[in-house]
Design an enzyme around this catalytic site. Structure first.
Site, short mmCIF file in Angstrom:
data_model
loop_
_atom_site.label_atom_id
_atom_site.label_comp_id
_atom_site.label_asym_id
_atom_site.label_seq_id
_atom_site.Cartn_x
_atom_site.Cartn_y
_atom_site.Cartn_z
N TYR A 156 14.20 3.13 14.53
CA TYR A 156 13.00 2.30 14.51
C TYR A 156 12.08 2.76 13.39
O TYR A 156 11.60 1.95 12.58
CB TYR A 156 12.29 2.41 15.86
CG TYR A 156 10.98 1.66 15.95
CD1 TYR A 156 10.95 0.28 15.97
CD2 TYR A 156 9.77 2.36 16.04
CE1 TYR A 156 9.74 -0.41 16.06
CE2 TYR A 156 8.57 1.69 16.14
CZ TYR A 156 8.55 0.30 16.16
OH TYR A 156 7.36 -0.37 16.26
N ASP B 39 16.09 -18.13 15.32
CA ASP B 39 16.69 -16.83 15.03
C ASP B 39 16.12 -16.41 13.68
O ASP B 39 16.35 -17.09 12.66
CB ASP B 39 18.21 -16.96 14.97
CG ASP B 39 18.90 -15.64 14.66
OD1 ASP B 39 18.23 -14.69 14.20
OD2 ASP B 39 20.14 -15.56 14.84
N LEU C 26 7.05 -14.58 21.66
CA LEU C 26 7.08 -14.33 23.10
C LEU C 26 7.02 -12.84 23.44
O LEU C 26 7.08 -12.46 24.61
CB LEU C 26 8.34 -14.95 23.73
CG LEU C 26 8.33 -16.48 23.81
CD1 LEU C 26 9.69 -16.99 24.24
CD2 LEU C 26 7.24 -16.97 24.76
N GLY C 27 6.89 -11.99 22.43
CA GLY C 27 6.76 -10.57 22.67
C GLY C 27 5.35 -10.17 23.08
O GLY C 27 4.46 -11.02 23.25
N GLN C 28 5.14 -8.88 23.23
CA GLN C 28 3.85 -8.37 23.71
C GLN C 28 2.72 -8.74 22.75
O GLN C 28 1.68 -9.26 23.16
CB GLN C 28 3.92 -6.86 23.88
CG GLN C 28 2.68 -6.26 24.54
CD GLN C 28 2.65 -4.75 24.47
OE1 GLN C 28 3.27 -4.14 23.60
NE2 GLN C 28 1.94 -4.13 25.39
N LYS D 171 10.82 0.89 9.88
CA LYS D 171 9.40 0.66 9.61
C LYS D 171 8.99 1.20 8.24
O LYS D 171 8.25 0.54 7.50
CB LYS D 171 8.54 1.26 10.72
CG LYS D 171 8.60 0.48 12.03
CD LYS D 171 8.20 -0.97 11.83
CE LYS D 171 8.27 -1.79 13.08
NZ LYS D 171 7.93 -3.22 12.84
N ASP E 124 10.51 -18.15 18.67
CA ASP E 124 11.22 -17.00 19.22
C ASP E 124 12.68 -17.38 19.36
O ASP E 124 13.03 -18.56 19.35
CB ASP E 124 10.63 -16.57 20.58
CG ASP E 124 10.85 -15.08 20.85
OD1 ASP E 124 12.02 -14.69 21.03
OD2 ASP E 124 9.87 -14.32 20.88
N ILE E 125 13.53 -16.37 19.55
CA ILE E 125 14.96 -16.64 19.67
C ILE E 125 15.31 -17.23 21.02
O ILE E 125 16.38 -17.80 21.21
CB ILE E 125 15.77 -15.35 19.40
CG1 ILE E 125 17.24 -15.70 19.09
CG2 ILE E 125 15.64 -14.38 20.57
CD1 ILE E 125 18.04 -14.54 18.55
N ARG E 126 14.39 -17.11 21.98
CA ARG E 126 14.61 -17.67 23.31
C ARG E 126 13.43 -18.55 23.67
O ARG E 126 12.37 -18.46 23.06
CB ARG E 126 14.76 -16.57 24.36
CG ARG E 126 13.48 -15.78 24.60
CD ARG E 126 13.73 -14.46 25.31
NE ARG E 126 12.53 -13.85 25.85
CZ ARG E 126 11.63 -13.19 25.14
NH1 ARG E 126 11.77 -13.07 23.84
NH2 ARG E 126 10.57 -12.64 25.73
#
Length: 318
Positions: free
Chosen positions: A142, A53, A10-12, A146, A34-36
């Site tokens: 971040y 999750d 559900l992310g970009q 990575k 997705d978590i939601r």
């Protein structure tokens, strides 16, 4: 790739990738997680969707077995600015989730993709024509996750034979889903605000160049890399890719060419500006070009026209 499971769908990136893969590989062969659960998203309503999750290895294994998955695309992570606000959680999610996903890929012999980022570089990295193989000493949580992820994927390939693959994404611009806490988010927000209010306040200073890419090119890059013959891949993980490098004033000029009344000023976010200043100006993408034929289609002008057309069609600015 035949049966594909995506985390962080559900992310970009996940939103655009899920819809494209369903189109190319068949709705029943793409499992979004997705978590939601967002009930009005086509990611949820137009195909297989499961709440997951990504730290729950038992649940991920069960889904892989249930759907007979052969490819795992792991996108779930906190982005740069959000990760700086929650560094301990960023390490837990970004690294814990990656280890979980890699373990599942190892146990079930899956092809595996996860993205790295220009955030994996640091202030001492060469700024222009940043090499594929170079100094990486990021100063953000971040970026640290990575770089660690790049090394971990290399390890799982050499130690366990997992078919790991990945790219270093630049800033990504998309009309399908809003970004979530990234340093390059201004390059998406500017289009929305131009249509809604004919003005925008950039949180990144003029003259700050960063690599960018339009989402259709990013999605095509994932597919091309995953479909490339393994014997062609020298680097395998963390390929530099980019389509364009611009500063805020450059994208403002491109928007103004389409919306003449548009104006932009600057209200800096010190945290995101500091992050941006530590990243490269322009990446050397020759390894991706030579090893699997990377070739972006969109430059700044073409992207701006297409982005504004799609946002207008989606009712933005009405």
């Amino acid at each position: 790739m035949k049966r594909i499971l995506i985390t962080g769908a559900l992310g970009q990136i996940g939103t655009a990738l899920t819809m494209r893969l369903r189109q190319d590989y068949g709705v029943d062969n793409v499992i979004a997680t997705d978590i939601r659960e967002v009930t009005d998203s086509p990611v949820v309503t137009d195909g297989h969707f499961e709440v997951l999750d990504c730290l729950n290895q038992e649940r991920l294994l069960a889904l892989v077995d249930q759907y007979e998955v052969d490819t795992l695309i792991h996108l779930a992570a906190l982005l740069s600015a959000t990760a700086e606000a929650k560094p301990q959680f960023a390490w837990q999610l970004n690294m814990g989730g990656l280890v979980t996903a890699l373990e599942v890929a190892r146990e079930r012999h899956l092809q595996f993709f996860t993205p790295s980022s220009i955030g994996s570089f640091g202030p001492n990295t060469p700024k222009d024509d940043t090499p594929q193989d170079t100094l990486q000493r990021p100063t953000t949580m971040y970026g640290i996750t990575k770089v660690s992820g790049e090394l971990l994927c290399d390890y799982y390939h050499t130690k366990f034979g997992v078919d790991t693959r990945g790219v270093r994404f630049p800033g990504l611009i998309s009309y399908e889903a809003l970004p979530g806490g990234g340093t390059t988010d201004y390059a998406v927000e500017i289009y929305y605000e131009a249509l809604k209010h004919q003005r925008y306040s950039s949180f990144i200073q003029e003259g700050t160049y960063m690599d960018m890419m339009y989402m259709p090119d990013a999605i095509q890059a994932i597919i091309d890399l995953m479909e490339a013959p393994a014997e062609n891949l020298v680097h395998r993980n963390a390929f530099n890719i980019s389509a364009m490098s611009f500063a805020p004033e450059d994208i403002a000029k491109a928007v103004k060419a389409e919306i003449p009344e548009f104006e932009m000023d600057y209200q800096l976010d010190p945290v995101r500006q500091q992050i941006a200043d530590s990243w490269p100006n322009r990446l050397d993408i020759s390894a991706a070009q030579e090893e699997w034929g990377f070739h972006p289609e969109y430059d700044l002008t073409k992207m701006t026209k297409d982005m504004l057309e799609h946002l207008k069609a989606n009712g933005v600015g009405e």
